[in-house]
Design an enzyme around this catalytic site. Structure first.
Site, PDB file in Angstrom:
ATOM      1  N   TYR A 231     -99.240 -75.979  54.123  1.00 53.85           N
ATOM      2  CA  TYR A 231     -98.688 -75.481  55.381  1.00 53.85           C
ATOM      3  C   TYR A 231     -98.897 -76.497  56.503  1.00 53.85           C
ATOM      4  CZ  TYR A 231     -98.194 -70.817  53.252  1.00 53.85           C
ATOM      5  OH  TYR A 231     -97.846 -69.762  52.456  1.00 53.85           O
TER       6      TYR A 231
ATOM      7  N   SER B 208     -92.654 -62.675  52.582  1.00 53.16           N
ATOM      8  CA  SER B 208     -91.328 -62.361  53.142  1.00 53.16           C
ATOM      9  C   SER B 208     -90.988 -60.881  52.964  1.00 53.16           C
ATOM     10  CB  SER B 208     -90.243 -63.227  52.489  1.00 53.16           C
ATOM     11  OG  SER B 208     -89.027 -63.141  53.195  1.00 53.16           O
TER      12      SER B 208
ATOM     13  N   LEU C 224     -89.964 -58.563  54.920  1.00 57.33           N
ATOM     14  CA  LEU C 224     -88.782 -58.031  55.608  1.00 57.33           C
ATOM     15  C   LEU C 224     -87.489 -58.562  55.002  1.00 57.33           C
ATOM     16  CD1 LEU C 224     -89.923 -58.161  59.353  1.00 57.33           C
ATOM     17  CD2 LEU C 224     -90.241 -56.332  57.664  1.00 57.33           C
ATOM     18  N   GLY C 225     -87.614 -59.480  54.068  1.00 60.83           N
ATOM     19  CA  GLY C 225     -86.453 -59.993  53.365  1.00 60.83           C
ATOM     20  C   GLY C 225     -85.445 -60.626  54.310  1.00 60.83           C
TER      21      GLY C 225
ATOM     22  N   VAL D 119     -83.105 -58.857  55.988  1.00 64.38           N
ATOM     23  CA  VAL D 119     -82.499 -57.783  56.795  1.00 64.38           C
ATOM     24  C   VAL D 119     -82.178 -58.253  58.203  1.00 64.38           C
ATOM     25  CG1 VAL D 119     -82.883 -55.499  57.782  1.00 64.38           C
ATOM     26  CG2 VAL D 119     -83.566 -55.957  55.427  1.00 64.38           C
ATOM     27  N   PHE D 120     -83.067 -59.039  58.802  1.00 69.70           N
ATOM     28  CA  PHE D 120     -82.845 -59.501  60.179  1.00 69.70           C
ATOM     29  C   PHE D 120     -82.340 -60.945  60.238  1.00 69.70           C
ATOM     30  CE2 PHE D 120     -86.281 -56.297  60.394  1.00 69.70           C
ATOM     31  CZ  PHE D 120     -85.618 -55.341  61.148  1.00 69.70           C
TER      32      PHE D 120
END
Length: 287
Positions: free
Chosen positions: A46, A200, A202-203, A205-206
């Protein structure tokens, strides 16, 4: 639980995202802990191998005791960047490399041990016996407490698990990427006592505007008043309802969204509402 119900993902805290200052990271750590998010998910790569050190410096400046939090890190991916002399992105799971990676993570995080070490992604060249030898040494020396994998299939978990215990598999899992429910991954983990963590959560969707996401928004909108919840809370509640006891790894650095994520763990979706949300994602009823 060994790990908090919601896990703070640090991937975007540093140069790969928000580029938080030392004081901002320290404040975010404090905020997470005060809101019962005590587990922090790292990987050596990261921030092109810089975010662990940013976190470690900030944590050292805080008043939080080490045994209050849980630190996760991952190793194995060799990135092409200024901090590594690699000619190609690849994976390395040699015994010496795993041990060296952990020692570097400990130095950067300014800690004596990792609560959990994960192999970041499966490699076609990984040798289970060599991995087991490294993990045995690291546990014996007190440098890691638990061992797991990330993005591994059932057969890959089986190959590694025959040589050593796997405590966790961190996988991509969300309403828009829920193949692990159908391809045997979550079944295998439940059967073998392997804790799932979901990156991840929330996939898309937004992120995406397509037929699927529009169906999902419509269905979530119809349930928001009933549960007095936001759309992202309902997405997390949908994951948390799964009986495998998935721990979502949330990547937001926004305090209000972190608060909402913690509250989402208290939402108990009714059975039919869970399937209504699934149907919206699939575009059809279950068979």
């Amino acid at each position: 639980m060994k790990y908090s119900r919601l896990i703070a993902g640090t991937m975007t805290w540093g140069s790969w995202g928000k580029q938080l200052s030392n004081k901002e990271i320290e404040a975010l750590i404090d905020f997470c802990v005060s809101n019962h998010i005590t587990t922090f998910d790292h990987a050596d790569i990261y921030g092109a191998y810089t975010t662990e050190a940013d976190f470690g410096k900030a944590f050292k400046g805080s008043s939080i005791q080490r045994d209050v939090i849980q630190l996760i890190s991952k190793c194995g991916i060799q990135e092409q960047c200024g901090n590594r002399n690699n000619t190609v992105k690849h994976y390395n799971y040699g015994k010496d490399y795993i041990i060296c990676s952990v020692e570097n993570s400990l130095k950067h995080l300014e800690t004596d041990y990792l609560d959990l070490l994960l192999l970041h992604r499966p490699s076609p060249l990984m040798v289970a016996e060599e991995i087991a030898e490294a993990i045995t040494i690291l546990k014996k020396d007190g440098k890691i407490r638990d061992f797991g994998v990330s993005n591994f299939t059932p057969s890959q978990m089986d190959m590694i698990g025959l040589r050593m215990d796997i405590d966790v598999n961190q996988i991509e899992f969300s309403l828009t990427e829920h193949s692990a429910m159908h391809n045997g991954t979550l079944d295998f983990m439940t059967t073998n006592g392997i804790k799932p963590m979901a990156w991840s959560p929330l996939g898309s969707v937004f992120k995406d505007d397509n037929e699927q996401t529009r169906r999902i928004h419509k269905q979530l909108g119809a349930l928001m008043e009933k549960y007095n919840a936001t759309e992202d809370q309902l997405l997390l509640a949908w994951i948390i309802k799964h009986p495998s006891q998935i721990h979502p790894v949330v990547g937001t650095t926004t305090q209000e969204r972190l608060k909402l994520a913690v509250e989402a763990a208290k939402i108990e979706l009714e059975l039919e509402d869970w399937f209504l949300i699934l149907e919206a994602a699939q575009g059809c009823a279950v068979p």
